[in-house]
Design a protein around this motif. Structure first.
Motif, PDB file in Angstrom:
ATOM      1  N   ALA A 293      -4.309   2.809  19.372  1.00  0.00           N
ATOM      2  CA  ALA A 293      -4.083   3.545  18.119  1.00  0.00           C
ATOM      3  C   ALA A 293      -2.745   3.165  17.498  1.00  0.00           C
ATOM      4  CB  ALA A 293      -4.133   5.054  18.379  1.00  0.00           C
ATOM      5  N   ILE A 294      -1.721   3.029  18.348  1.00  0.00           N
ATOM      6  CA  ILE A 294      -0.408   2.649  17.831  1.00  0.00           C
ATOM      7  C   ILE A 294      -0.484   1.251  17.211  1.00  0.00           C
ATOM      8  CG2 ILE A 294       1.932   1.993  18.537  1.00  0.00           C
ATOM      9  CD1 ILE A 294       1.856   4.334  20.521  1.00  0.00           C
ATOM     10  N   ALA A 295      -1.193   0.342  17.887  1.00  0.00           N
ATOM     11  CA  ALA A 295      -1.292  -1.028  17.361  1.00  0.00           C
ATOM     12  C   ALA A 295      -1.984  -1.035  16.003  1.00  0.00           C
ATOM     13  CB  ALA A 295      -2.039  -1.914  18.348  1.00  0.00           C
ATOM     14  N   VAL A 296      -3.031  -0.228  15.851  1.00  0.00           N
ATOM     15  CA  VAL A 296      -3.774  -0.224  14.586  1.00  0.00           C
ATOM     16  C   VAL A 296      -2.957   0.461  13.486  1.00  0.00           C
ATOM     17  CG1 VAL A 296      -5.831   0.660  13.428  1.00  0.00           C
ATOM     18  CG2 VAL A 296      -6.016  -0.340  15.714  1.00  0.00           C
ATOM     19  N   LEU A 297      -2.497   1.676  13.775  1.00  0.00           N
ATOM     20  CA  LEU A 297      -1.733   2.420  12.760  1.00  0.00           C
ATOM     21  C   LEU A 297      -0.438   1.705  12.401  1.00  0.00           C
ATOM     22  CD1 LEU A 297      -2.220   6.084  14.034  1.00  0.00           C
ATOM     23  CD2 LEU A 297      -3.035   5.145  11.872  1.00  0.00           C
ATOM     24  N   GLY A 298       0.105   0.967  13.383  1.00  0.00           N
ATOM     25  CA  GLY A 298       1.363   0.263  13.138  1.00  0.00           C
ATOM     26  C   GLY A 298       1.286  -0.715  11.974  1.00  0.00           C
ATOM     27  N   PHE A 299       0.070  -1.193  11.692  1.00  0.00           N
ATOM     28  CA  PHE A 299      -0.085  -2.132  10.581  1.00  0.00           C
ATOM     29  C   PHE A 299      -0.160  -1.436   9.224  1.00  0.00           C
ATOM     30  CE2 PHE A 299      -1.398  -5.333  13.732  1.00  0.00           C
ATOM     31  CZ  PHE A 299      -0.683  -6.411  13.243  1.00  0.00           C
ATOM     32  N   LEU A 300      -0.231  -0.120   9.223  1.00  0.00           N
ATOM     33  CA  LEU A 300      -0.500   0.586   7.963  1.00  0.00           C
ATOM     34  C   LEU A 300       0.703   1.376   7.459  1.00  0.00           C
ATOM     35  CD1 LEU A 300      -4.024   1.959   8.960  1.00  0.00           C
ATOM     36  CD2 LEU A 300      -3.483  -0.126   7.704  1.00  0.00           C
ATOM     37  N   VAL A 301       1.860   1.113   8.006  1.00  0.00           N
ATOM     38  CA  VAL A 301       2.999   1.971   7.662  1.00  0.00           C
ATOM     39  C   VAL A 301       4.216   1.189   7.167  1.00  0.00           C
ATOM     40  CG1 VAL A 301       2.278   3.745   9.295  1.00  0.00           C
ATOM     41  CG2 VAL A 301       3.859   1.994  10.049  1.00  0.00           C
ATOM     42  N   TRP A 302       4.022  -0.107   6.827  1.00  0.00           N
ATOM     43  CA  TRP A 302       5.209  -0.936   6.593  1.00  0.00           C
ATOM     44  C   TRP A 302       6.094  -0.427   5.452  1.00  0.00           C
ATOM     45  CZ3 TRP A 302       0.443  -2.300   4.639  1.00  0.00           C
ATOM     46  CH2 TRP A 302       0.394  -2.601   3.293  1.00  0.00           C
ATOM     47  N   ALA A 303       5.490   0.153   4.419  1.00  0.00           N
ATOM     48  CA  ALA A 303       6.310   0.490   3.249  1.00  0.00           C
ATOM     49  C   ALA A 303       7.171   1.725   3.471  1.00  0.00           C
ATOM     50  CB  ALA A 303       5.440   0.658   2.014  1.00  0.00           C
ATOM     51  N   HIS A 304       7.123   2.319   4.681  1.00  0.00           N
ATOM     52  CA  HIS A 304       8.058   3.428   4.897  1.00  0.00           C
ATOM     53  C   HIS A 304       9.496   2.912   5.028  1.00  0.00           C
ATOM     54  CE1 HIS A 304       7.313   3.357   9.547  1.00  0.00           C
ATOM     55  NE2 HIS A 304       8.293   2.552   9.235  1.00  0.00           N
ATOM     56  N   HIS A 305       9.653   1.595   5.077  1.00  0.00           N
ATOM     57  CA  HIS A 305      11.002   1.030   5.005  1.00  0.00           C
ATOM     58  C   HIS A 305      11.478   0.936   3.554  1.00  0.00           C
ATOM     59  CE1 HIS A 305      11.102  -0.282   9.246  1.00  0.00           C
ATOM     60  NE2 HIS A 305       9.800  -0.349   9.083  1.00  0.00           N
ATOM     61  N   MET A 306      10.611   1.299   2.609  1.00  0.00           N
ATOM     62  CA  MET A 306      10.868   0.951   1.213  1.00  0.00           C
ATOM     63  C   MET A 306      10.791   2.160   0.275  1.00  0.00           C
ATOM     64  SD  MET A 306       8.501  -2.442   1.299  1.00  0.00           S
ATOM     65  CE  MET A 306       8.612  -2.716  -0.447  1.00  0.00           C
ATOM     66  N   TYR A 307      10.915   3.383   0.831  1.00  0.00           N
ATOM     67  CA  TYR A 307      10.807   4.563  -0.037  1.00  0.00           C
ATOM     68  C   TYR A 307      11.788   4.503  -1.211  1.00  0.00           C
ATOM     69  CZ  TYR A 307       8.248   7.034   3.722  1.00  0.00           C
ATOM     70  OH  TYR A 307       7.349   7.429   4.680  1.00  0.00           O
ATOM     71  N   VAL A 308      12.993   4.021  -0.951  1.00  0.00           N
ATOM     72  CA  VAL A 308      13.988   4.006  -2.030  1.00  0.00           C
ATOM     73  C   VAL A 308      14.060   2.646  -2.712  1.00  0.00           C
ATOM     74  CG1 VAL A 308      15.413   5.729  -0.874  1.00  0.00           C
ATOM     75  CG2 VAL A 308      15.939   3.307  -0.589  1.00  0.00           C
ATOM     76  N   ALA A 309      13.178   1.725  -2.324  1.00  0.00           N
ATOM     77  CA  ALA A 309      13.331   0.343  -2.787  1.00  0.00           C
ATOM     78  C   ALA A 309      12.752   0.113  -4.161  1.00  0.00           C
ATOM     79  CB  ALA A 309      12.683  -0.609  -1.791  1.00  0.00           C
ATOM     80  N   GLY A 310      12.070   1.117  -4.716  1.00  0.00           N
ATOM     81  CA  GLY A 310      11.510   0.921  -6.039  1.00  0.00           C
ATOM     82  C   GLY A 310       9.991   0.888  -6.044  1.00  0.00           C
ATOM     83  N   ILE A 311       9.348   1.346  -4.957  1.00  0.00           N
ATOM     84  CA  ILE A 311       7.888   1.456  -4.994  1.00  0.00           C
ATOM     85  C   ILE A 311       7.536   2.781  -5.677  1.00  0.00           C
ATOM     86  CG2 ILE A 311       7.545   0.046  -2.954  1.00  0.00           C
ATOM     87  CD1 ILE A 311       7.040   2.596  -1.353  1.00  0.00           C
ATOM     88  N   SER A 312       6.269   2.927  -6.050  1.00  0.00           N
ATOM     89  CA  SER A 312       5.904   4.105  -6.833  1.00  0.00           C
ATOM     90  C   SER A 312       5.924   5.353  -5.959  1.00  0.00           C
ATOM     91  CB  SER A 312       4.519   3.930  -7.448  1.00  0.00           C
ATOM     92  OG  SER A 312       3.520   4.281  -6.506  1.00  0.00           O
ATOM     93  N   THR A 313       6.059   6.484  -6.609  1.00  0.00           N
ATOM     94  CA  THR A 313       6.110   7.757  -5.900  1.00  0.00           C
ATOM     95  C   THR A 313       4.872   7.968  -5.042  1.00  0.00           C
ATOM     96  OG1 THR A 313       7.322   8.615  -7.789  1.00  0.00           O
ATOM     97  CG2 THR A 313       6.444  10.227  -6.255  1.00  0.00           C
ATOM     98  N   TYR A 314       3.711   7.625  -5.595  1.00  0.00           N
ATOM     99  CA  TYR A 314       2.473   7.881  -4.849  1.00  0.00           C
ATOM    100  C   TYR A 314       2.321   6.921  -3.681  1.00  0.00           C
ATOM    101  CZ  TYR A 314       1.388  11.109  -8.546  1.00  0.00           C
ATOM    102  OH  TYR A 314       1.448  12.162  -9.404  1.00  0.00           O
ATOM    103  N   ALA A 315       2.755   5.683  -3.860  1.00  0.00           N
ATOM    104  CA  ALA A 315       2.715   4.749  -2.731  1.00  0.00           C
ATOM    105  C   ALA A 315       3.587   5.283  -1.604  1.00  0.00           C
ATOM    106  CB  ALA A 315       3.206   3.373  -3.177  1.00  0.00           C
ATOM    107  N   ALA A 316       4.758   5.780  -1.961  1.00  0.00           N
ATOM    108  CA  ALA A 316       5.653   6.314  -0.932  1.00  0.00           C
ATOM    109  C   ALA A 316       4.993   7.476  -0.203  1.00  0.00           C
ATOM    110  CB  ALA A 316       6.972   6.752  -1.569  1.00  0.00           C
TER     111      ALA A 316
END
Lengths: 546, 343
Positions: A293-316
């Protein structure tokens, strides 16, 4: 298998079979390759550690007075690059995984022994490029290589360092591939998937990440090099590129890479708890599946490094939600490890002490990950020392402690020698205390607003920085001590015998050190994993060992 | 805002401390209670599905509550209230350059009035920086090639740290500044002393200087869209899409005009990429924005020879049609900039 008399007679094993240098450099024996990796990563760990100490010394005072700003920037960059790409990623899978996966599944070697040797050489070549970059002026982009700084503005050796990371990536792909194929095709007769040690499950999950994630990093690095050398407009806005694209691609690998560094260590923890509690791990299926489960979910969370980087509110928001999910399988593991102790028969050997240290530090690292998953809080503490503390708790507090726990557990198997138990306990204590003193103050610093990667800082942050530097000195001793007594044990250590901890698992049913092809004859598995009840019941004990 | 963030933060500290101490205590208890001397034989227990579901479900429920709570805060952090005063920011290695709409410019210091919502419209002229004011619990990256924004409302007069939080090169740790929060009266006095003209009037000068007014006319005869009243409204594009005319759209249309063509117009505008500084672009954006709300004068229609090479642009359907209602009478000279009075 006459394991009973293996301890007494002097037998040929993988270490004394041939002493020539050529026999090491051209070996295809997974055990020897594991030791080649061990020697290499130890050197890189020391190198990265020296960088870390210089960083901590600089931060002892608020003014940037020990080294120049450019030097400081190079120090934290090279600390990160060396520790992550040359130490943490190969540490558990390429050393202990390499050594133990075939032994644990009753195989003679990994499925592709020559590929295994090639992966070490590729690793060394990649490391050579990184070292070349370090020796010819260093690298100052941060280990994250953010664009357009890395592609356009940095005046350092970005291309050779990036090429080094690119090349070492292939070594990790090959190791992952080898482990996957080996687990599928080389299991001993009777060793069904649900009889596999949890160490194997964890390595299998991590290997899947290595094979699927690393190519994305490789592609990203090629694009960085193309933009830097030939001004392709990929990431630089002035050339029509998008700097955020780099961050998406980079974290698509580098977040799962965190699980490459964490999952194999979790496998170690499961093995050691079971052995020293004399019990089958509580909830075997759930622990095994949580790795997947960690291996699978691990691929789906990358943009949590980018909340303040300029991605959209909903993506965050979406990435925040998915990140909270990934906390769950980690929590499940901790609860199951705890429950394994219930009604066990517990011996406080040094590997178990390291495991306790691991669980404590991993809980803090994991729970502060929940803080960072919460977008509203992340906005304040991201890119501060809070994040630095969080990932050191996970990467060092958890992964390195797990690696040390594993080294203490399997050192007798690897070398046939026992290390001094008292010294091992002292070093475990030093690591735990030194680590907390180093990194806990950094949570406070981050909350108070001290940004990371700062060469100089406002004076109100000094007290906590002094504490952190003091802790780092203790931590350094805690890390150096095992190197000394492990080396000492090679000459003066007591003979370990095939199974000094009376542990379950096929690796303990052959000699220590094991013979070149691991087992005198291929074992046939007729029992469930972690059959501690059978091992410990007096009438069956001897029989099971054979 | 700081209060909301801190409340969630300390709630999380409490939850994290609770679980850490609970699990640690249980581990220590088991380790002592079931040590080998006291419990020589382990009891084998294979697991319990009920227990697994329990300790999967409880953390899941807790984190979902945290998710909703933090998402609510995040909405507040990222959605500036209507009527916020606006400050433009250009980050560069290694300084912060601020431009107030009233006109004053500052470097590494930002004066703001207490109690007012302040919206930052930010861009970088080189690498990525990050605007971080720990006391306000806000942070937003400042990117080259686009605008990002954040907002805050200071509740106490005073001086607050401003840090660059995204590593940006040699003097990253020197890229620090101060937010100086003043009471409203002192701020007004500060903002209106010794200022040459508003940001929009600076933008108007550029608008004439770079010849924008040749095509972007206020009558129907311009080769480019009439820009009066465009800002803040949807614009129909020639491929049928509609975009909101915000700061980013205006910026993109200046620097890369071909990427989004307003419906009914041709792709004839030259790019101004590399010819305008970020400050000049900001001035133009502020000017075009002010054209929308009637706080500056519309461009003087230049009697320009329409030699017939370009078709007389038809009025676009959609938002462009609104412009005629809001245009100021094309006055002669631009009035010496009155500081744009904002709601």
């Amino acid at each position: 298998m006459e394991t009973t008399n293996l301890s007494t007679e002097k037998k040929t094993n993988y270490l004394n079979a041939d002493y020539s240098i050529k026999s090491w450099l051209l070996t295809t024996d997974h055990k020897r390759i594991g030791l080649l990796y061990l020697a290499s990563i130890t050197v890189f760990f020391l190198l990265g550690g020296i960088f870390a100490m210089l960083i901590r010394l600089e931060l002892l005072t608020p003014a940037g007075d020990l080294v120049l700003a450019d030097t400081y920037n190079k120090l934290f960059t090279m600390h990160g690059v060396v520790m992550i790409f040359l130490f943490l990623i190969p540490s558990v899978p390429a050393v202990l995984g390499n050594f133990l996966v075939p032994l644990m599944i009753g195989a003679k070697d990994l499925a592709m022994p020559k590929l295994n040797l090639a992966s070490w050489y590729i690793f060394i070549v990649g490391a050579g490029f990184i070292l070349y970059a370090i020796l010819t002026g260093g690298l100052d982009t941060g280990w994250t290589f953010y664009t357009p700084y890395a592609t356009t503005y940095s005046n350092t050796n970005v291309v050779s360092a990036a090429l080094g990371v690119f090349i070492t990536g292939f070594s990790s792909i090959f190791t992952g591939l080898n482990i996957i194929v080996t687990v599928h095709k080389m299991r001993a007769p009777g060793l069904t998937w649900r009889r596999l040690p949890l160490f194997i499950w964890a390595h299998y999950a991590a290997s899947v990440i290595m094979v699927l994630g690393t190519p994305v990093l490789a592609i990203t690095i090629v694009l960085v090099a193309l933009e830097r050398l030939f001004h392709f407009g990929i990431f630089d806005a002035r050339l029509g590129g998008d700097p955020l694209l780099f961050q998406h691609l980079f974290w698509f690998y580098s977040h799962p890479a965190v699980y490459i560094m964490v999952l194999p260590g979790m496998g170690i923890i499961s093995e050691i708890i079971a052995c020293f509690a004399r019990k089958r791990p509580f909830g075997y299926d759930f622990v095994a599946m949580s790795s997947i489960a960690i291996a699978v979910l691990g691929f789906l969370v990358w943009a949590h490094h980018m909340y303040v980087a300029g991605i959209s509110t909903y993506a965050a928001m979406i990435f925040s939600l998915l990140t909270f999910f990934v906390a769950i399988p980690s929590a499940v593991k901790v609860f199951n490890w705890t429950a394994t102790l219930y009604k066990g028969s517990i011996t406080f050997a040094s590997p178990l002490l390291y495991v306790f240290a691991y669980i404590g530090l991993f809980m803090v690292g994991g729970l502060t990950g929940v803080f960072l998953a919460a977008v509203g809080i992340d906005l304040h503490v991201t890119d501060t020392y809070f994040v630095v503390a969080h990932f050191h708790y996970v990467m060092v507090g958890a992964s390195v402690t797990a690696f040390l726990a594993g080294m203490h557990f399997w050192w007798p198997k690897i070398t046939g020698k026992m290390y001094p138990e008292f010294a091992a306990k002292i070093s475990g204590l030093l690591v735990f205390c030194g680590f907390n003193l180093t990194f806990f103050p950094q949570f406070l610093l981050g909350y108070l607003g001290m940004p990371r990667r700062y060469h100089a800082y406002p004076p109100e942050f000094q007290v906590l920085n002094v504490l952190s530097t003091a802790g780092a000195s203790i931590l350094a001793i805690g890390f150096l001590l095992p190197m000394l007594y492990f080396a000492w044990s090679l000459r003066y250590g007591k003979d370990a015998g095939p199974n000094p901890f009376n542990a379950a698992g096929l690796e303990w049913q052959t000699a220590s050190p094991p013979p070149t092809y691991n087992f005198e004859e291929t074992p046939v598995v007729t029992w469930e994993a972690y059959n501690y009840d059978e091992i410990d019941s007096p009438q069956k004990g001897v029989e099971v060992a054979g | 805002m700081a209060g909301h963030v801190d409340a969630l933060y300390f709630a999380l500290v409490a939850i994290a401390a609770f679980f850490t101490f609970l699990v640690s205590a249980v581990i220590l208890f088991f380790a002592i209670r079931y040590r080998k001397e006291r419990n020589p034989h382990a009891t084998q227990i294979h697991g319990s599905t009920a227990l697994e579901l329990f300790w999967t479900g409880v953390p899941l429920a807790i984190v979902m509550v945290i998710f909703v709570w933090s998402a609510v805060i995040f909405f507040m952090q990222t959605r500036p209230p209507k009527g916020a005063m606006e400050v433009y920011l250009v980050g560069k290695q290694w300084m912060w350059k601020f431009q107030h709409t009233e006109g004053p410019r500052e470097i590494n210091e930002l004066h703001v009035p207490v109690g007012r919502d302040v919206r930052m419209i930010m861009t970088s002229q080189d690498v990525i920086h990050s605007f971080y004011v720990p006391a306000f619990r806000i942070k937003a990256d400042v990117l080259p090639g686009r605008y990002t924004s954040t907002w805050f409302r200071a509740t106490q007069p005073g001086r607050y740290h401003l840090f660059c939080a995204e590593y940006c090169g040699t003097q990253h740790s020197g890229m620090i500044g101060e937010i100086i929060v003043m009471d409203a009266v002192a701020y007004d006095k500060w903002a209106n002393s010794g200022v040459d003209g508003s940001l929009a009037s600076a933008g108007e000068k550029s608008f004439q200087q770079y010849g924008c007014s040749m095509c972007h006319r206020t009558d129907a005869a311009g080769r480019g869209p009439n820009l009066v009243g465009v800002f803040g409204h949807p614009v129909l594009l020639d491929d049928g899409r509609t975009v909101q005319a915000d700061e980013s759209y205006i910026r993109e249309s200046i620097l890369n005009p071909g990427s989004k063509i307003a419906s009914g117009f041709k792709n004839i505008m030259p790019t101004f990429q590399g010819q305008l500084s970020e400050e000049e672009v900001i001035g133009l954006v502020a000017y075009i924005k002010a054209l929308g709300n009637g706080t500056v004068n519309a461009p003087i229609p230049v009697s320009e020879p329409n030699n017939g090479v370009y078709p007389v642009a038809p009025k676009a359907e959609g938002s462009d049609a609104k412009s005629d209602t809001t245009a100021n009478p094309p006055a002669a000279a631009p009035a010496p900039a009155k500081p744009a009075e904002r709601r």
